[in-house]
Scaffold this motif. Sequence first.
Motif, mmCIF file in Angstrom:
data_model
loop_
_atom_site.group_PDB
_atom_site.id
_atom_site.type_symbol
_atom_site.label_atom_id
_atom_site.label_comp_id
_atom_site.label_asym_id
_atom_site.label_seq_id
_atom_site.Cartn_x
_atom_site.Cartn_y
_atom_site.Cartn_z
ATOM 1 N N LEU A 53 0.819 -1.210 0.000
ATOM 2 C CA LEU A 53 0.000 0.000 0.000
ATOM 3 C C LEU A 53 0.855 1.262 0.000
ATOM 4 O O LEU A 53 0.620 2.187 -0.791
ATOM 5 N N GLU A 54 1.842 1.329 0.881
ATOM 6 C CA GLU A 54 2.651 2.546 0.985
ATOM 7 C C GLU A 54 3.368 2.856 -0.318
ATOM 8 O O GLU A 54 3.404 4.013 -0.764
ATOM 9 N N ASP A 55 3.910 1.829 -0.961
ATOM 10 C CA ASP A 55 4.626 2.046 -2.223
ATOM 11 C C ASP A 55 3.678 2.536 -3.315
ATOM 12 O O ASP A 55 4.028 3.425 -4.099
ATOM 13 N N HIS A 56 2.491 1.950 -3.380
ATOM 14 C CA HIS A 56 1.518 2.383 -4.376
ATOM 15 C C HIS A 56 1.052 3.811 -4.099
ATOM 16 O O HIS A 56 0.881 4.615 -5.030
ATOM 17 N N TYR A 57 0.840 4.121 -2.831
ATOM 18 C CA TYR A 57 0.407 5.471 -2.470
ATOM 19 C C TYR A 57 1.466 6.503 -2.865
ATOM 20 O O TYR A 57 1.151 7.533 -3.492
ATOM 21 N N LEU A 58 2.712 6.241 -2.512
ATOM 22 C CA LEU A 58 3.786 7.186 -2.821
ATOM 23 C C LEU A 58 3.977 7.325 -4.331
ATOM 24 O O LEU A 58 4.249 8.422 -4.832
ATOM 25 N N ARG A 59 3.806 6.230 -5.050
ATOM 26 C CA ARG A 59 3.936 6.307 -6.510
ATOM 27 C C ARG A 59 2.799 7.125 -7.115
ATOM 28 O O ARG A 59 3.020 7.924 -8.030
ATOM 29 N N LEU A 60 1.584 6.942 -6.598
ATOM 30 C CA LEU A 60 0.456 7.722 -7.097
ATOM 31 C C LEU A 60 0.654 9.208 -6.806
ATOM 32 O O LEU A 60 0.416 10.065 -7.668
ATOM 33 N N MET A 61 1.109 9.551 -5.594
ATOM 34 C CA MET A 61 1.345 10.942 -5.251
ATOM 35 C C MET A 61 2.435 11.549 -6.149
ATOM 36 O O MET A 61 2.316 12.692 -6.618
ATOM 37 N N SER A 62 3.484 10.791 -6.403
ATOM 38 C CA SER A 62 4.560 11.259 -7.274
ATOM 39 C C SER A 62 4.047 11.496 -8.688
ATOM 40 O O SER A 62 4.369 12.517 -9.317
ATOM 41 N N SER A 63 3.239 10.566 -9.189
ATOM 42 C CA SER A 63 2.682 10.707 -10.536
ATOM 43 C C SER A 63 1.804 11.942 -10.633
ATOM 44 O O SER A 63 1.854 12.698 -11.614
ATOM 45 N N MET A 64 0.973 12.176 -9.612
ATOM 46 C CA MET A 64 0.087 13.347 -9.615
ATOM 47 C C MET A 64 0.898 14.649 -9.587
ATOM 48 O O MET A 64 0.543 15.627 -10.251
ATOM 49 N N ARG A 65 1.983 14.656 -8.820
ATOM 50 C CA ARG A 65 2.824 15.863 -8.774
ATOM 51 C C ARG A 65 3.487 16.115 -10.128
ATOM 52 O O ARG A 65 3.560 17.259 -10.587
ATOM 53 N N ILE A 66 3.994 15.047 -10.743
ATOM 54 C CA ILE A 66 4.636 15.195 -12.054
ATOM 55 C C ILE A 66 3.650 15.751 -13.074
ATOM 56 O O ILE A 66 4.005 16.588 -13.918
ATOM 57 N N LEU A 67 2.387 15.322 -12.993
ATOM 58 C CA LEU A 67 1.352 15.792 -13.910
ATOM 59 C C LEU A 67 0.700 17.097 -13.447
ATOM 60 O O LEU A 67 -0.246 17.561 -14.058
ATOM 61 N N ARG A 68 1.214 17.673 -12.359
ATOM 62 C CA ARG A 68 0.751 18.957 -11.836
ATOM 63 C C ARG A 68 -0.734 18.925 -11.455
ATOM 64 O O ARG A 68 -1.468 19.903 -11.641
ATOM 65 N N MET A 69 -1.167 17.800 -10.922
ATOM 66 C CA MET A 69 -2.519 17.699 -10.385
ATOM 67 C C MET A 69 -2.536 18.224 -8.955
ATOM 68 O O MET A 69 -1.548 18.112 -8.224
ATOM 69 N N GLU A 70 -3.654 18.774 -8.570
ATOM 70 C CA GLU A 70 -3.821 19.278 -7.208
ATOM 71 C C GLU A 70 -4.156 18.108 -6.284
ATOM 72 O O GLU A 70 -5.148 17.413 -6.491
ATOM 73 N N ILE A 71 -3.341 17.893 -5.258
ATOM 74 C CA ILE A 71 -3.569 16.792 -4.331
ATOM 75 C C ILE A 71 -4.349 17.315 -3.122
ATOM 76 O O ILE A 71 -3.864 18.180 -2.387
ATOM 77 N N PRO A 72 -5.572 16.835 -2.899
ATOM 78 C CA PRO A 72 -6.370 17.304 -1.749
ATOM 79 C C PRO A 72 -5.666 17.028 -0.425
ATOM 80 O O PRO A 72 -4.913 16.054 -0.294
ATOM 81 N N MET A 73 -5.927 17.860 0.566
ATOM 82 C CA MET A 73 -5.282 17.726 1.869
ATOM 83 C C MET A 73 -5.631 16.395 2.535
ATOM 84 O O MET A 73 -4.825 15.851 3.294
ATOM 85 N N ASN A 74 -6.832 15.872 2.265
ATOM 86 C CA ASN A 74 -7.243 14.626 2.918
ATOM 87 C C ASN A 74 -6.756 13.382 2.187
ATOM 88 O O ASN A 74 -7.043 12.266 2.603
#
Length: 295
Positions: A53-74
């Motif tokens: 889970l942690e690896d998938h979560y961190l990869r998803l967050m990294s992908s969203m940042r690279i694509l300049r998506m806004e990551i909600p606080m929650n």
Amino acid sequence: MSLNFFKAFFMFNFNGGLLEDNSSFLNEKNRGVQLGDAVYEELRVINGEIIYLEDHYLRLMSSMRILRMEIPMNFTMEFMETEILKIFSENDLKQAKRVKFTVFRNSQHNFFESDNSISYFIVSDTLNNHFFVLSEDNYEVELFKDFYKNSSMLSNLDTNNKILNVVGAIYARENDYQDCLLLNERKQVIEALNGNIFIIKENKIKTPPVTDGCTNGVLRKKLIELLSKLDGFDFLEDSISPFELQKADELFIVNTIDGIVPITKYRKKAFVNTVAKNLIGKLNAAARLSVSPRV
């Protein structure tokens, strides 16, 4: 009636709400559909536990940042876990499940009209086995040379732009191959349609570096961790030439859902699966260690 009775009819999660299969929830302006402006993670859920889970979560967050998506606080790891498990009934939790967690950007389909906020949906289906099982089936591959995958950071992500994989899979089916190997613009072998590739020659194990354009998969990372500690073998991340394939002793593909998939034939060369058999047990043990009992 109990909540679990109703949950038996819910097939996916859209922005936290449970919807029945075939429900309409996207419109014609959706950027994921119109522009491929979406990123996803595929995960395994076993007995209610999300593997890595942690690896998938961190990869998803990294992908969203690279694509300049806004990551909600929650949008925490605990939130991701809760939203995934929300779609399962108690009976579902006893089965092995494949989950696809997709995030897409909101707003219009026009390139310049976006507020970068996101929505998400989560779907699942049932797997045959709780943990990775090495297949003994024939698995013949060929190079797919019609189109190349660029060696850029975007190629490392799992986005909705999979047209290269779709066309490659059609080519494989038309020619009775089980898979195809993809090349980058420098004509280096970077991966298969179905996952990352590893090549073994004598005591050397090699996989392409992410700088060559391969998908930066979670199971690729986990297998590299295992291989770096494997006695009797030298592991390296290095570019693979097509000429190396027929000289190899063993080839296999790695992905989150299937684990290790041995390649049995490439052109006139048949391959053994000795190292793959040795690794599959270690991979399952590592996966079991990645989860802790739910409370």
